[in-house]
Enzyme design. Structure first.
Site, mmCIF file in Angstrom:
data_model
loop_
_atom_site.group_PDB
_atom_site.id
_atom_site.type_symbol
_atom_site.label_atom_id
_atom_site.label_comp_id
_atom_site.label_asym_id
_atom_site.label_seq_id
_atom_site.Cartn_x
_atom_site.Cartn_y
_atom_site.Cartn_z
ATOM 1 N N ARG A 171 0.834 -1.208 0.000
ATOM 2 C CA ARG A 171 0.000 0.000 0.000
ATOM 3 C C ARG A 171 0.864 1.251 0.000
ATOM 4 O O ARG A 171 2.059 1.188 0.301
ATOM 5 C CB ARG A 171 -0.880 0.014 1.249
ATOM 6 N N ARG A 175 1.244 8.589 5.465
ATOM 7 C CA ARG A 175 0.044 9.078 6.165
ATOM 8 C C ARG A 175 -0.061 10.585 5.939
ATOM 9 O O ARG A 175 0.930 11.295 6.127
ATOM 10 C CB ARG A 175 0.168 8.818 7.658
ATOM 11 N N ARG A 247 17.947 -13.853 6.670
ATOM 12 C CA ARG A 247 18.837 -12.793 7.115
ATOM 13 C C ARG A 247 19.034 -12.976 8.613
ATOM 14 O O ARG A 247 18.109 -13.365 9.344
ATOM 15 C CB ARG A 247 18.230 -11.404 6.854
ATOM 16 N N ARG A 277 20.006 0.330 12.166
ATOM 17 C CA ARG A 277 19.341 1.161 13.180
ATOM 18 C C ARG A 277 20.066 1.045 14.505
ATOM 19 O O ARG A 277 20.881 0.131 14.716
ATOM 20 C CB ARG A 277 17.868 0.773 13.338
ATOM 21 N N GLU A 298 22.528 -2.266 15.134
ATOM 22 C CA GLU A 298 22.008 -3.481 14.505
ATOM 23 C C GLU A 298 22.502 -3.601 13.065
ATOM 24 O O GLU A 298 22.300 -2.688 12.263
ATOM 25 C CB GLU A 298 20.476 -3.402 14.555
ATOM 26 N N TYR A 346 7.772 -14.848 8.318
ATOM 27 C CA TYR A 346 7.876 -13.843 9.365
ATOM 28 C C TYR A 346 6.486 -13.701 9.975
ATOM 29 O O TYR A 346 5.526 -13.404 9.266
ATOM 30 C CB TYR A 346 8.335 -12.469 8.823
ATOM 31 N N ASP A 348 4.407 -11.932 13.442
ATOM 32 C CA ASP A 348 4.467 -11.173 14.683
ATOM 33 C C ASP A 348 3.987 -12.041 15.852
ATOM 34 O O ASP A 348 3.365 -13.086 15.648
ATOM 35 C CB ASP A 348 3.591 -9.916 14.560
HETATM 36 C C1 LIG Z 1 14.378 -8.477 14.987
HETATM 37 C C2 LIG Z 1 12.960 -8.912 15.225
HETATM 38 C C3 LIG Z 1 12.074 -8.050 15.815
HETATM 39 C C4 LIG Z 1 10.770 -8.430 16.040
HETATM 40 N N1 LIG Z 1 9.920 -7.529 16.593
HETATM 41 C C5 LIG Z 1 8.637 -7.885 16.810
HETATM 42 C C6 LIG Z 1 7.728 -6.931 17.362
HETATM 43 O O1 LIG Z 1 8.071 -5.770 17.622
HETATM 44 N N2 LIG Z 1 6.439 -7.328 17.559
HETATM 45 C C7 LIG Z 1 6.005 -8.596 17.253
HETATM 46 O O2 LIG Z 1 4.823 -8.890 17.465
HETATM 47 N N3 LIG Z 1 6.862 -9.519 16.745
HETATM 48 C C8 LIG Z 1 8.153 -9.205 16.519
HETATM 49 N N4 LIG Z 1 9.023 -10.124 15.994
HETATM 50 C C9 LIG Z 1 8.537 -11.498 15.718
HETATM 51 C C10 LIG Z 1 8.700 -12.454 16.934
HETATM 52 O O3 LIG Z 1 10.067 -12.579 17.255
HETATM 53 C C11 LIG Z 1 8.106 -13.830 16.558
HETATM 54 O O4 LIG Z 1 6.729 -13.675 16.356
HETATM 55 C C12 LIG Z 1 8.287 -14.913 17.614
HETATM 56 O O5 LIG Z 1 9.601 -15.012 18.059
HETATM 57 C C13 LIG Z 1 7.875 -16.266 17.060
HETATM 58 O O6 LIG Z 1 7.918 -17.233 18.088
HETATM 59 P P1 LIG Z 1 8.225 -18.762 17.781
HETATM 60 O O7 LIG Z 1 7.997 -19.496 19.061
HETATM 61 O O8 LIG Z 1 7.478 -19.219 16.586
HETATM 62 O O9 LIG Z 1 9.767 -18.797 17.357
HETATM 63 P P2 LIG Z 1 11.093 -18.562 18.213
HETATM 64 O O10 LIG Z 1 10.910 -17.445 19.156
HETATM 65 O O11 LIG Z 1 12.216 -18.483 17.246
HETATM 66 O O12 LIG Z 1 11.240 -19.919 19.049
HETATM 67 C C14 LIG Z 1 11.690 -21.140 18.461
HETATM 68 C C15 LIG Z 1 12.630 -21.808 19.443
HETATM 69 O O13 LIG Z 1 12.916 -23.134 19.005
HETATM 70 C C16 LIG Z 1 14.231 -23.463 19.423
HETATM 71 N N5 LIG Z 1 14.690 -24.622 18.616
HETATM 72 C C17 LIG Z 1 14.834 -24.677 17.268
HETATM 73 N N6 LIG Z 1 15.221 -25.912 16.890
HETATM 74 C C18 LIG Z 1 15.324 -26.669 18.015
HETATM 75 C C19 LIG Z 1 15.667 -28.037 18.278
HETATM 76 N N7 LIG Z 1 15.957 -28.924 17.289
HETATM 77 N N8 LIG Z 1 15.680 -28.466 19.558
HETATM 78 C C20 LIG Z 1 15.356 -27.609 20.569
HETATM 79 N N9 LIG Z 1 15.021 -26.313 20.377
HETATM 80 C C21 LIG Z 1 14.981 -25.848 19.118
HETATM 81 C C22 LIG Z 1 14.994 -22.163 19.162
HETATM 82 O O14 LIG Z 1 16.169 -22.106 19.936
HETATM 83 C C23 LIG Z 1 13.970 -21.107 19.586
HETATM 84 O O15 LIG Z 1 14.157 -20.686 20.920
HETATM 85 C C24 LIG Z 1 10.328 -9.747 15.699
HETATM 86 C C25 LIG Z 1 11.228 -10.627 15.099
HETATM 87 C C26 LIG Z 1 12.516 -10.206 14.836
HETATM 88 C C27 LIG Z 1 13.431 -11.144 14.111
#
Ligand SMILES: Cc1cc2nc3c(=O)[nH]c(=O)nc-3n(C[C@H](O)[C@H](O)[C@H](O)COP(=O)(O)OP(=O)(O)OC[C@H]3O[C@@H](n4cnc5c(N)ncnc54)[C@H](O)[C@@H]3O)c2cc1C
Length: 382
Positions: A171, A175, A247, A277, A298, A346, A348
């Site tokens: 989009r 704003r 990345r 940033r 970062e 990706y 949130d």
């Molecule tokens: C830089 C950045 C900024 C972000 N900012 C925001 C924000 O402002 N607001 C927002 O809503 N979201 C944000 N997010 C998104 C948010 O990080 C994700 O939504 C969230 O982490 C997803 O959770 P998850 O449990 O799916 O994955 P993860 O948090 O990655 O958890 C997966 C876990 O599995 C573990 N794992 C993997 N393989 C194995 C294995 N074989 N054995 C044991 N353990 C294992 C890993 O170590 C990890 O701890 C951001 C993401 C990034 C990258």
């Protein structure tokens, strides 16, 4: 019945809790030495500032069910994300709003005047934008694109925006008022004591046992009725079809005696500044007071095999590889692929929690109706 959950991020924690509440035994495996995945927060020993170790996390959602769920486990403090950007010796407000336009062009336009002005800058000859750059030209013209998108995107994705798909910019990213709230969602905030405490409370249940610093191996699935895997989908299959592109981020931490930049997030859009940033963590907890300050510079780069995967790239090559992994996953017995890494997207935090709640609900109903537990709980995995 006993379940294995791989990963103690929000995905793993929420599924574990929902199954435990229904009386099932759950083992959670986490390869890192801590819970909470990439949302992990901790206090800095020297300054006691709450640090968002893997990058800043602000909770924002329109999903009432998710908001009510997460509020059972923490006290949210009001937090509005207001991002600034430094470019060519000036500091501007993001997302691009009336303040940004007036400051950038040295004007005092009203909203209607700004709408006409931006329309006059946009490239009217581009009918079907072929890439991200053309899409931006079409929406906002070359000057705003160059200032706020070109350098930042180049550093973030490691490639010219002309090589990225147009669909990234869906989009008009402008704003025509002075609203500088980065998000549009109804509910926004940050947990008072950070995200680690929230995840700890979610998994604090007598039926859940957590094993930290433990990598879950594929063959361990035979010890469980079913496994929920929130690790990288390609790792589960030993990268047999190649390594999916991500990345990764490097954070260079500095401690200073004063307020460093006066805001939580300052983007750097110039290409000669190597970082994307600077985040100043005490500003993510404005209800606290600290004399010293902690900043993260970062840097974004291509993810190697031992790095932490952050943002899935999802260009054409990755999508083709992903399809091969999805085909393999659909043949895999006794495992569901969940979360941001298990589905190579990706997402949130609110989407993550919503999907995990749904995964648990579908699983419980599958057990009740003696149906197979699905491999994926989302429709758009490909
Ligand atoms: C830089 C950045 C900024 C972000 N900012 C925001 C924000 O402002 N607001 C927002 O809503 N979201 C944000 N997010 C998104 C948010 O990080 C994700 O939504 C969230 O982490 C997803 O959770 P998850 O449990 O799916 O994955 P993860 O948090 O990655 O958890 C997966 C876990 O599995 C573990 N794992 C993997 N393989 C194995 C294995 N074989 N054995 C044991 N353990 C294992 C890993 O170590 C990890 O701890 C951001 C993401 C990034 C990258």
């Amino acid at each position: 019945m006993k379940f294995a959950i791989v990963g103690a991020g929000f995905t793993g924690a929420v599924i574990a809790r929902e199954l435990a509440e229904k009386g099932y035994e759950v083992d959670v495996f986490e390869s890192r030495e801590h819970i909470a995945g990439n949302c992990y927060t901790e206090r800095c020993n020297e300054t006691s500032v709450l640090i968002h170790k893997y990058g800043p996390h602000i909770f924002h959602t329109d999903n009432v069910e998710v908001w009510e769920y997460i509020n059972k486990f923490c006290n949210f403090m009001p937090y509005i994300n207001r991002v600034k950007s430094t470019y060519d010796g000036g500091v501007y407000s993001l997302p691009i709003n009336l303040h940004t336009i007036n400051q950038f062009f040295g004007k005092t336009l009203s909203p209607n005047e700004a709408i006409e002005f931006i329309a006059s800058l946009s490239a009217s000859d581009i009918r079907e934008p072929k890439n991200f750059e053309e899409q931006a030209y079409k929406f906002i013209g070359k000057d705003l694109y160059k200032a706020f998108f070109h350098g930042y995107t180049l550093k973030q994705w490691g490639m010219e925006p002309s090589n990225l798909p147009a669909s990234i910019l869906k989009r008009l990213p402008v704003r025509f008022n002075y609203n500088d709230n980065y998000f549009n969602h109804k509910y926004q905030g940050i947990p008072e004591n950070g995200y680690t405490e929230v995840v700890a409370k979610i998994i604090d249940h007598e039926n859940i046992s957590v094993k930290l610093k433990t990598v879950f191996e594929r063959k361990q699935k035979y010890e469980y009725t079913h496994t929920f895997y929130s690790g990288p989908i390609d790792s589960w299959f030993n990268n047999e079809h190649g390594v999916l592109g991500y990345r990764t981020l490097d954070f260079e931490q500095e401690i200073h005696d004063c307020d460093y930049q006066g805001c939580a997030v300052m983007n750097y859009a110039d290409t000669d500044v190597p970082y994307t940033r600077i985040t100043e963590h005490k500003h993510f907890s404005p209800w606290e007071s600290h004399d010293k300050t902690v900043i993260f510079k970062e840097y974004s780069r291509s993810c190697e095999i031992d790095d932490i995967p952050y943002y899935p790239i999802r260009l054409v090559e990755e999508k083709e590889m992903l399809n091969r992994y999805i085909d393999a996953a659909e043949k895999e017995k006794g495992v569901s692929f969940v979360g941001r890494l298990g589905t190579y997207r990706y997402i949130d935090m609110d989407v993550t929690i919503g999907e995990a709640l749904n995964a648990a609900k579908v699983t419980l109903s599958s057990i009740e109706n003696e149906l197979k537990i699905p491999v994926f709980f989302i429709d758009n995995v490909r």
